[in-house]
Write an enzyme that holds these catalytic residues in place. Structure first.
Site, PDB file in Angstrom:
ATOM      1  N   ASP A  96      55.901  24.123  32.719  1.00  0.00           N
ATOM      2  CA  ASP A  96      55.604  25.370  33.922  1.00  0.00           C
ATOM      3  C   ASP A  96      55.352  24.333  35.403  1.00  0.00           C
ATOM      4  O   ASP A  96      54.357  23.838  35.286  1.00  0.00           O
ATOM      5  CB  ASP A  96      54.240  26.041  33.388  1.00  0.00           C
ATOM      6  CG  ASP A  96      54.200  27.504  33.920  1.00  0.00           C
ATOM      7  OD1 ASP A  96      54.582  27.849  34.983  1.00  0.00           O
ATOM      8  OD2 ASP A  96      54.003  28.343  33.151  1.00  0.00           O
ATOM      9  N   ASP A 197      56.619  28.969  38.738  1.00  0.00           N
ATOM     10  CA  ASP A 197      55.610  30.119  38.707  1.00  0.00           C
ATOM     11  C   ASP A 197      55.864  30.616  40.153  1.00  0.00           C
ATOM     12  O   ASP A 197      55.995  30.037  41.254  1.00  0.00           O
ATOM     13  CB  ASP A 197      54.438  29.268  38.699  1.00  0.00           C
ATOM     14  CG  ASP A 197      53.444  30.276  38.544  1.00  0.00           C
ATOM     15  OD1 ASP A 197      53.277  31.159  37.573  1.00  0.00           O
ATOM     16  OD2 ASP A 197      52.451  30.440  39.624  1.00  0.00           O
ATOM     17  N   GLU A 239      60.153  32.585  38.083  1.00  0.00           N
ATOM     18  CA  GLU A 239      59.488  33.664  38.122  1.00  0.00           C
ATOM     19  C   GLU A 239      59.495  34.486  39.578  1.00  0.00           C
ATOM     20  O   GLU A 239      59.038  33.803  40.501  1.00  0.00           O
ATOM     21  CB  GLU A 239      58.062  33.443  37.865  1.00  0.00           C
ATOM     22  CG  GLU A 239      57.276  34.869  37.439  1.00  0.00           C
ATOM     23  CD  GLU A 239      55.795  34.467  37.628  1.00  0.00           C
ATOM     24  OE1 GLU A 239      54.939  35.544  37.120  1.00  0.00           O
ATOM     25  OE2 GLU A 239      55.325  33.890  38.396  1.00  0.00           O
ATOM     26  N   HIS A 313      52.696  36.059  28.934  1.00  0.00           N
ATOM     27  CA  HIS A 313      51.238  35.969  29.225  1.00  0.00           C
ATOM     28  C   HIS A 313      50.463  36.737  30.438  1.00  0.00           C
ATOM     29  O   HIS A 313      49.270  36.827  30.529  1.00  0.00           O
ATOM     30  CB  HIS A 313      50.774  34.427  29.378  1.00  0.00           C
ATOM     31  CG  HIS A 313      51.331  34.014  30.745  1.00  0.00           C
ATOM     32  ND1 HIS A 313      52.462  33.789  30.958  1.00  0.00           N
ATOM     33  CD2 HIS A 313      50.534  33.554  31.837  1.00  0.00           C
ATOM     34  CE1 HIS A 313      52.682  33.223  32.256  1.00  0.00           C
ATOM     35  NE2 HIS A 313      51.499  33.385  32.726  1.00  0.00           N
ATOM     36  N   ASP A 314      51.363  37.699  30.902  1.00  0.00           N
ATOM     37  CA  ASP A 314      51.028  38.257  32.072  1.00  0.00           C
ATOM     38  C   ASP A 314      51.035  39.833  31.925  1.00  0.00           C
ATOM     39  O   ASP A 314      50.495  40.693  32.519  1.00  0.00           O
ATOM     40  CB  ASP A 314      51.643  38.102  33.547  1.00  0.00           C
ATOM     41  CG  ASP A 314      51.517  36.597  34.118  1.00  0.00           C
ATOM     42  OD1 ASP A 314      50.385  35.874  33.859  1.00  0.00           O
ATOM     43  OD2 ASP A 314      52.296  36.015  34.655  1.00  0.00           O
TER      44      ASP A 314
HETATM   45  C1  GLC Z   1      52.146  33.792  37.834  1.00  0.00           C
HETATM   46  C2  GLC Z   1      51.563  33.512  36.546  1.00  0.00           C
HETATM   47  C3  GLC Z   1      50.085  33.808  36.310  1.00  0.00           C
HETATM   48  C4  GLC Z   1      49.492  33.388  37.461  1.00  0.00           C
HETATM   49  C5  GLC Z   1      50.098  33.488  38.890  1.00  0.00           C
HETATM   50  C6  GLC Z   1      49.346  32.602  39.982  1.00  0.00           C
HETATM   51  O1  GLC Z   1      52.421  35.134  38.077  1.00  0.00           O
HETATM   52  O2  GLC Z   1      52.565  33.609  35.240  1.00  0.00           O
HETATM   53  O3  GLC Z   1      49.621  33.780  34.960  1.00  0.00           O
HETATM   54  O4  GLC Z   1      48.001  34.115  37.346  1.00  0.00           O
HETATM   55  O5  GLC Z   1      51.320  33.177  38.828  1.00  0.00           O
HETATM   56  O6  GLC Z   1      49.869  31.193  39.211  1.00  0.00           O
END
Ligand code: GLC
Ligand code: CA
Length: 540
Positions: A96, A197, A239, A313-314
């Protein structure tokens, strides 16, 4: 073909995967001990959520040292061993990459705070107050303002997430170079690539309140590719909550040398009230949802690549969100698996999905760990919402839903830990666990195993074109994949009621390759589908 084009990727949220030393926190040796299980499932790569040094304000997404492993997860030797051990099982480790922001405890920010003249100052985004206030009304994803005042220097710094996650200033070339060096450090260790991320936020223009998709975004990604990824057999997935099919093509067109693919979220935001937040719930309209997923399948056909996922995980777990985790847990878990895994793109499995793990349920904010939910709770309480309403949103959409420990077996704490888990194990672990799933040939696990195998063995699933069938049907999601002389028809009933449908143009019986009920004969012109029934039929 690139290796990730017929691959299936498995996401590990390390805190909750497997604890090896009884401290209640999953760790790298724990992951190593479960690699044989993942090999049996058949996955090609692990996307490993952050294991770096971090004060854990956002469970590792606030990194204080990119080149050190958090002691609670193990050591760098453990990490090297994980990469090695995974490799012997043909599994790659995708790290990540969290470079929109660091932790406020990262050395760069500690330096930056020392004053305006510090060489690291410009690694972050600082602004003078305007009329004694924050420079503008940009908000943080985790509630409140995106600006926090630093008394010592009399300036605000920007953070799109928590105030312990200051945003990096990508305009600064030295900072960018340090990020590339860090990426090369990991790539040289032999990792399989990066999940990036919130990468669509790095080119923000705060003064114009532009956060996602800033004007220099693609230039930065090309530069990053040139300096790190080029000439390596790795995959990258960005992402990108803001992605549209048009921007997704810019990211993932191989000729542009940016990313392999992005996670798009359009289909993940359709049970929210438009213009409001993820907490403001609405029924999913399946017809609209099918149209959106179809658009992505069709538009990325030529010069782009899709990622395929229902949860991470979100987000909540799919079986609880759109399936039925009460009466049809097994059927609906398999149904969503079949629906996703036969589409075009690279599928992702989130840990526990392959055994049909469900959302957890809380009755008090004290049970909630996640910073996003906790901040929202405080904010909405102050705005006058009732506790019951807020908890309802948290139970449906909260991020802890998918973060509870994995159920390995029926023993205490589900075999996750010999100590006290950092987040409670769910009460249904005796019925839903890996040991039970492996012992039952009809379990959700074996449907996933089969789907992974089907992708490996059938170029039609990797390369075939996609056509939606029965577009107007309110609960049946059906599509065909066409490749050379071959055709696959996938039929899924996303409801707890039987449905009768008719496919007038299909004449042959076809060969049922995977299904979640017994399906020996098929009458295509008068087909009765049971609750959450799903099947894939091949015609050659
Ligand atoms: C992304 C991650 C999340 C995190 C955010 C800030 O959306 O998947 O878990 O809180 O970024 O890093
Ligand atoms: Ca541990």
């Amino acid at each position: 073909m690139k290796w990730w084009q017929n691959a299936v990727i498995y996401q590990i949220y390390p805190r909750s995967f497997q604890d090896s030393n009884g401290d209640g926190i999953g760790d790298i040796p724990g992951i190593i001990s479960r690699l044989d299980y993942l090999q049996e499932l058949g996955i090609d790569a692990i996307w490993l959520s952050p294991v770096y040094e971090s004060p854990n304000d956002d469970n590792g997404y606030d990194i204080s040292n990119y080149q050190a492993i958090h002691p609670e997860f193990g050591t760098m030797d453990d990490m090297d061993r994980l990469i090695e051990e995974a490799k012997t099982r043909n599994i790659r480790i995708v790290m990540d990459l969290v470079v929109n922001h660091t932790s406020d405890e990262h050395k760069w920010f500690v330096e930056a705070k020392k004053g305006r003249e510090n060489p690291y100052r410009d690694y972050y985004i600082w602004r003078d107050p305007v009329d004694g206030q924050a420079p503008n009304d940009l908000g943080s994803t985790f509630s409140g303002s995106a600006w926090t005042f630093d008394e010592a220097s009399g300036q605000y710094y920007m953070h799109l997430f928590s105030k312990k996650q200051p945003d990096l200033n990508w305009e600064n070339e030295t900072m960018r170079q340090e990020v590339y060096d860090m990426m090369n450090f990991w790539l040289d260790k032999g990792v399989g690539g990066f999940r990036m991320d919130v990468i669509d936020l790095i080119a923000k223009v705060p003064d114009h309140k532009i956060t996602a998709d800033g004007p220099k975004l693609h230039a930065y990604l090309k530069d990053m590719h040139e300096q790190t990824l080029k000439d390596r057999e790795v995959m990258t997935v960005g992402e990108t909550w803001s992605a549209t099919p048009e921007s997704a093509k810019l990211y993932s067109d191989p000729d542009r040398n940016e990313l392999s693919m992005v996670f798009q979220f359009e289909h993940m935001m359709m049970d929210e009230q438009p213009g409001k937040s993820k907490w403001d719930l609405k029924e999913l309209d399946v017809v609209d949802w099918k149209e959106v997923l179809t658009k992505w399948q069709v538009e990325l056909k030529e010069d782009g690549w899709n990622s395929l996922f229902w949860n991470n995980h979100d987000t909540p777990r799919v079986v609880s969100r759109w399936g039925n985790d009460k009466d049809y847990r097994v059927e609906s878990a398999k149904c969503f698996a079949i629906l996703l895994h036969l589409m075009r793109g690279t599928p992702y499995i989130y840990q526990g999905e392959e055994i049909g793990m469900t959302n957890r349920h809380v009755t008090s904010i004290d049970e909630v760990d996640d910073i996003e939910s906790r901040n929202m709770y405080a904010e909405r309480l102050a705005q006058g919402y009732s506790k019951a309403d807020i908890l309802k949103s948290i139970n449906v959409k909260g991020r802890d839903n998918a973060r509870t420990p994995i159920h390995w077996n029926q023993t205490d704490q589900a075999g996750f830990t010999e100590g006290t888990p950092w987040l409670k194990v769910q009460p249904n672990y005796k019925e839903i666990n890996v040991e039970q799933a492996l012992a039952d040939k009809d379990s959700v696990f074996y449907t996933y195993q089969k789907l992974i195998q089907i992708r490996k063995e059938n170029p039609a699933i990797v390369w075939g074109s996609f056509n939606l069938l029965l577009p107007e049907h309110p609960t049946v999601f059906a599509y065909e994949r066409l490749y050379k002389n071959e055709k696959w028809v996938v039929v899924t009933n996303l409801s707890a009621d039987s449905q009768i449908v008719s496919f007038e143009t299909i004449k042959d019986q076809g060969n049922v390759v995977v299904s979640n009920y017994d399906r020996s004969s098929l009458n295509w012109s008068d087909l009765t589908l049971k609750p959450f029934e799903a099947m894939a039929v091949q015609f050659v």
